[in-house]
Design an enzyme around this catalytic site. Structure first.
Site, PDB file in Angstrom:
ATOM      1  N   HIS A  54       0.817  -1.110  -0.057  1.00  0.00           N
ATOM      2  CA  HIS A  54      -0.053   0.066   0.029  1.00  0.00           C
ATOM      3  C   HIS A  54       0.945   1.458   0.124  1.00  0.00           C
ATOM      4  CE1 HIS A  54      -2.391   3.176   2.116  1.00  0.00           C
ATOM      5  NE2 HIS A  54      -3.238   2.608   1.123  1.00  0.00           N
ATOM      6  N   CYS A  68      -4.987   1.197 -17.840  1.00  0.00           N
ATOM      7  CA  CYS A  68      -4.747   2.245 -16.687  1.00  0.00           C
ATOM      8  C   CYS A  68      -4.000   1.227 -15.668  1.00  0.00           C
ATOM      9  CB  CYS A  68      -5.992   3.039 -16.023  1.00  0.00           C
ATOM     10  SG  CYS A  68      -7.318   1.794 -15.789  1.00  0.00           S
TER      11      CYS A  68
END
Lengths: 856, 856
Positions: free
Chosen positions: A426, A802
């Protein structure tokens, strides 16, 4: 018996000799260019790759004849000449030909000191490189008659043979040992690691020595005409009197400045004509070799010899400036300038860097997860980071690992350092998105969040507020504030990227969720936003409360009431984004994450929530538990939420349409793109599109204004790829989300892969972390299937990718070949993507023009 | 003006008339067969589908001529005749032709009561079906002159027309109304829901009435020669004097037993000859129509008329017995017998069922998740279930939802009932695997686990120990213990399955984890175990502790020490499985789940674990947290665990090899199959195979005995399908795990899908829950790619699927066409799979023999 090689095995380098880098190596080719420019290069002979291979396999060369070609009593050097100088090779050997007789002659012509020095140097080089004696087997110390005699005696004692006196034998042995060294296993592995093919060849260059020692102005040096760090025009280099070869590189007796300098004597002072000639030769080289070169030269009793020229070593920022200057001077084309800068070199320019020359005091090492460096005060919580930012103080956020709750703290921080996590954790992903320097997985340090201290592996204790520096380029955390270099987004950078844009044939957009991201996307000249994730917009304090009310609503009406309060905030978000992007396309992904991400998990958080909602704690706890999922990645999120609770997408669509109208009134007209995530079946798209069309109709009716929008699908499940021909029936565009697609194709959660990805890559299970470098075989095949079927189902569809992979050169190559229209990547990757796309297009064009040359 | 239809539009049914089910419907065809058998069928005329369609669109038929064909004064009936009787159709209309004149004549010949009754019945039927009057618009009550007059008057008052007196008009209107009724939207939707094509046609059958009312022995009835529930030979049916049509179905005055009975008069008594003829006709029908038929008959003044015959309605168990008896009597072939029993009907036979005739007292309704019924005492925890089982008492486990910790409780229970979850919830999947009746998602009841009570939606309170019954076939929970039917694994069942095995061309194995599963697999004649999951073996109490020690081991050595203690237990598990399977192949999947599944999550559980391991609670808590994962499905499990902690697979391989040697010593030689789960890259397989080969070599050396084994891969990630040609290089077999593959292809967690799967299926997003019925488009394409590439990479590879889908007929069809060698499914699905595979093979063969017929 061994065969003798043909005499054509050596070739004197002249302006017309058939020399090519592919047969004789880069150095030989470059020397021929210098000769063609009429530079004063000593007589030079080149041995081809084939010849050196033959020597390595035991064949012999008529070195007597070769030595004779250099003239009676000449000394020669041998230097390696491989196709690419980066592949390494054996070191140069100088002064071949020194023997007792030559020593005696030089003692008379140049004096005993010179003669002793040259002979001793040769003996030492020969003993070490040809006879393979250990360095300490020969006596050390300054050259003198005694040392020389001792060295000759030691040589004989170790090898049972006298030092060879025949220059032809000396040369033959030197050539053979260099040929063999090239074939050694270590040398082979080293150069293959640098990209050399398995059959890479070595050429050798034999050159008459210009002595550099002796009477008059004698010495050696190197000169270049740009600064290697900045790329700015500047004469730099070194010169040392009475020196030869690499000796000039060491300071010592005889070292002079190159150009006139108040601090001491210079070459320009002592040999003004030679210096002027050098500068002129430099200009000639630059113009004719179409590159900034570093020139190696020797002065022999005042006479200038050019021994060699090599491409100037350069930093990434220097590379940009050099290429742009060459193009602006009309020496190379803008396209060539683009091709001369590696896309991967650009990120270095976009961030401040620790000055390579500065002192460093590292206290922790981890994985370099997001490049650049930043200095700030140590903080241990997102709240402290925000407080620090509020005071205007740069801070470095240090956490064991980060979670979505830390996002605003990361926004506030100048850099992030975590104890856990890998390149796809993360912290790493968010930091790359934000362009924050980040080091993750810095094991060995102990973080005590409660007492706000960090103990380094070496025992040093850091407290909140201490100044540290995170170097995300090297993966180090440094104590204090080392000297920094600022980002290099100068005119040269802009010019180069402009040329890249003119050359490329695939679009580049940015993934941007916030106004700051969007501004960065504009600054880096992205052609719009390819992925605007809307969920971050709900994490801000005032919104989070309303969001939670929405989640806890018992009825669709209650849900709508909460959403009505979110609507103006969402609309304002979009107005701002549309204004920043000034009419460029903005592709907004509808709400994607599972709802429980917005709920607290701690006991305290649950209690606060119960207070805020005026509900019993047990009730809140039960609802939160009911919303929790075993595998949130694969749960009630994305389009599934859009279908189960359509009010959320209704609100978002309305906010988008109203914002588009508002932004269009004061600026360029906006055509928003709405993208629905996590699709796996055609009907999902149909259901959502029907509702969104209805919202559009309602907004048109209420406002009396017309507007256009495009509706599309984020393709991120394997099934959506396989059924792209169906899904595209309701979609004006398909954007492939490679993050989730990689997770599902491998059955591998990005958040959990950190635990074993290291083992996996090191054992060669995966050649690369597939979240970092797109997996061409599995994920890639699904992308190709999806693109092909999507295009077949609707030829005018816009295709793009993307996700984290979007900015990688490999991904862009892949997307071009899969027929995609654009890639979207984090703003900081946009320049890389623009360059990489240009490289690919230019290479394709050159391949089309000259299939043989580029096919090699 | 309207056109009259050609006279060929009606066709008298004779032995040679061109009647086919495809043009005139099944009833017409069947009547022709009865006529060919010389059965006493009244004169009958058939109208084709085309004729009826023409009538519906307004064309007219010369009904005068048609009535005349039946003779002066005849009454006729009209009955529907569609291609498949299950598709429904308008009800029969009798006594057409009744009018004032006929009433007068019948009053003379049969008496006023008969005449009044027939006329009134016809008026009522005509008013309701043709004139479309509400039933209450005509006077009710028994037939009499007054009622009749009132009915005629009421008819005229409602319709403004007198009741039609011309039989031709009556018939024309009846035909037209029946033709139109067939075209109605409701009728169309109903029959399409039952599988009728959009253009399904209706034929009509017009038959001279045999009155059944009047002098002598007159009446109507139905007779069949087998029991509809059991399928055993037995004359059953009904007869009622002075009745016609469906009246015989209602008890009332005149109802007799069929065969001689001490309780009262019977048809056999009053009309022995007619009865004997009926029985003879029944035998003739069975032999010649090759089916058990129910015969509709009428006695008209002692004369027997056969009006119709239809296929006997039958339970699944009766279907099996009837088909087997027909084949054993040489009337049909064994292959035909197989084709006559739907594979989906079998599960009903494998479980006890609530007797359809028993009284039911349902207190909760949910989703029928696993078929069969069981009665037992209510328990609220796995521990209570085990205690109950230890006492030898059947119990029903009731939980809000189940988790892996409940597995042993489920093993101990007779059935499971949960408040939450869907068809793919944990409870449902495990229960199907265990063959336990199970109802999930029984909302509306309130479970109070602490006080051990269950409050039903109707307010009734049940306490632990109360007797309840779970009916997993209907999805109900019943109070008390209704009468049950035992499973029907009788000789007929075995004979039929044996014939199915002879016909099928794809193997069927069972998924079996425990000795009980394996025994069931043998009982159901599975050809081996296709998937033996080993993780359940570690959940037993004594093993769980050692397992946790293993997980908490700090070093590979400590881990090995714990595994050494698990080894003998694993080996004993495998010895037992191998012995039960008697040399049949057993495919063992190596350890698959993430380790944290073996750790407690509750505070209390953590404290116990800390005590057991003699570690500080904080330490245990931290380790447990560190092992937890965001998306366990996609985390450190399967082969990833096998590579990160290879000692686990080493231990399992050794246990398997040693067990194979031990089992082979005392029985048939065992060739174990070892399967590695969650593969996504070739190198994973290579690394595991290398270690397992080494373990095999070590076991061979230590024991001095040789043995063979097969090593293969569970293909359950999309990437493994795409790279099957690479992965198969190290695999003797590939088994496709459709559960995980479905999860990853959709990006959909089976455990979390329950929250929205209902919405999704009801909105038509997914046509079916893809965890229940294999998704042929997405998952199916990946399976095909995987099978094709696997076969191409290694032609001799064994291909199969395992997982919940394995036993479904659709999946088996799919697997056959994908070239798989076998399917593996839960033991209870094995008979279904055997039958389904036989059906597919037989249909293929019949298609090959007769492409036109079967292509329809």
């Amino acid at each position: 018996m061994q065969k003798h090689l043909d005499l054509t095995a050596f070739l004197e380098i002249t302006a017309t000799a058939p020399i090519a880098a592919a047969t004789h190596g880069g150095r030989a080719k470059c020397l021929q260019r210098l000769i063609r420019l009429d530079l004063p290069v000593p007589a030079t002979v080149a041995l081809s790759f084939d010849t050196v291979r033959a020597l390595a396999s035991g064949q012999r060369l008529d070195t007597g004849r070769l030595m004779a070609a250099f003239g009676e009593g000449a000394l020669v050097s041998v230097r390696p000449s491989s196709a690419d100088p980066d592949w390494g090779g054996p070191g140069a050997i100088l002064n071949i030909g020194m023997n007792d007789a030559r020593h005696a002659a030089l003692t008379i012509s140049h004096g005993a000191a010179v003669a002793d020095a040259l002979y001793l140097r040769f003996i030492r080089a020969y003993a070490s490189n040809v006879a393979r004696l250990d360095a300490d087997m020969l006596p050390g110390g300054e050259a003198s008659a005694e040392t020389l005699a001792a060295a000759l005696a030691a040589y004989q004692a170790e090898t049972d043979e006298p030092f060879p006196q025949d220059p032809a034998v000396q040369l033959a042995e030197v050539l053979r040992s260099m040929a063999r060294a090239w074939e050694g296993t270590t040398a082979r592995l080293l150069r293959q690691a640098r990209g050399a093919p398995a059959d890479a060849g070595l050429g050798l260059v034999v050159q008459r020595m210009a002595l550099g020692l002796g009477p008059g102005v004698s010495g050696s040096g190197v000169i270049q005409f740009v600064d290697s760090i900045t790329g700015r025009p500047q004469i730099t280099g070194r010169y040392r009197a009475q020196a030869q070869g690499r000796e000039a590189m060491e300071n010592g007796e005889g070292t002079l400045f190159l150009i006139r300098d108040p601090r001491g004597p210079s070459l320009e002072d002592v040999a003004p004509e030679a210096f002027a000639a050098l500068v002129a030769h430099g200009q000639s080289c630059r113009r004719n070799l179409r590159e900034e070169m570093q020139i190696e030269f020797t002065l022999e009793d005042g006479r200038l010899w050019i021994l060699d020229a090599v491409r100037v070593q350069r930093s990434s920022r220097a590379a940009v400036r050099i290429a742009v200057a060459l193009a602006e001077d009309g020496i190379i084309t803008p396209d060539e300038a683009v091709l001369r800068v590696e896309p991967r070199a650009l990120p270095e320019l976009l961030h401040p860097q620790v000055d390579p020359a500065a002192a460093r005091d590292p206290f922790a090492r981890g994985i370099p997860a997001s490049p650049g460096a930043a200095t700030g005060r140590l903080v241990f919580s997102a709240a402290a980071a925000q407080a620090s930012a509020a005071r205007g103080e740069a801070c470095i956020l240090v956490r064991r690992e980060t979670s979505p709750e830390d996002i605003r703290g990361m926004h506030a921080a100048a850099a992030v350092l975590t104890e856990r996590g890998g390149i796809t954790s993360h912290a790493a992903v968010i930091a790359r998105g934000l362009g924050l320097p980040c080091v993750v997985g810095a094991t060995g340090m102990q973080i005590d969040s409660r007492n706000r201290t960090l103990r380094a592996a070496d025992g040093r204790l850091f407290r909140e507020g201490d100044t540290i520096t995170v170097d995300g380029t090297t993966g180090e955390a440094l104590a204090g504030a080392p000297r920094m270099l600022e980002p290099a987004l100068d005119e040269a950078f802009q010019a180069l990227l402009g040329w890249a844009d003119a050359a490329r044939d695939i679009g580049v957009r940015a993934n941007a969720d916030t106004p700051a991201d969007a501004r960065m996307a504009r600054a880096f000249a992205a052609e719009g936003i390819g992925l605007c994730r809307t969920e971050h917009m709900f994490f801000e304090d005032d919104r989070l409360t309303v969001m939670r009310e929405m989640i806890f609503a018992r009825t669709a009406d209650d849900r709508r009431a909460a959403l009505d309060r979110l609507l103006p905030m969402q609309r304002a978000d979009f107005v701002e984004l549309f204004r920043i992007m000034g009419g460029q396309p903005v592709c907004i992904r509808l709400f994607d994450p599972p709802l429980h991400e917005f709920l607290p998990t701690s006991r305290e958080g649950l209690r606060e929530l119960a207070d805020a909602l005026d509900l019993p704690l047990s009730d809140v706890t039960r609802r939160v538990e009911a919303l929790s999922e075993f595998n949130p990645m694969l749960g009630l999120r994305g389009v599934r939420l859009g279908i189960a609770m359509p009010e959320i997408y209704d609100m978002q669509a309305r906010a988008i349409f109203e914002a588009a109208l508002e932004a269009s009134r004061s600026g360029a007209p906006v055509v928003p793109e709405i993208m629905v995530p996590l699709v796996s079946a055609r009907r999902e798209v149909e259901l959502v599109k029907t509702r969104i069309d209805a919202v559009a109709a309602a907004v048109r009716t209420r406002t009396g204004q017309d507007f256009a929008y495009r509706f599309g699908v984020m393709v991120e499940t394997p099934r959506a790829c396989l059924r792209a021909h169906e899904i595209v029936q309701h979609a004006a565009f398909l954007s492939f989300g490679t993050n989730d697609l990689t997770q599902m194709t491998y059955g591998l959660s990005r958040d959990d892969a950190g635990k074993f990805m290291g083992t996996y890559v090191s054992q060669g299970v995966f050649p690369e972390d597939p979240f970092h470098i797109l997996d061409p075989d599995g994920v890639g095949e699904l992308l190709k299937i999806g693109a092909e079927r999507g295009r077949r189902g609707r030829p005018e569809v816009t295709l793009s990718i993307c996700g984290e992979h979007g900015g990688n050169p490999e991904s862009i190559d892949f997307c071009r070949s899969a027929g995609m229209d654009y890639v979207s990547c984090s703003p900081f990757r946009v320049p890389v993507a623009r360059m990489a796309a240009a490289h690919l297009a230019l290479r394709d064009r050159s391949r089309a023009r000259d299939p043989v040359e580029s096919g090699r």
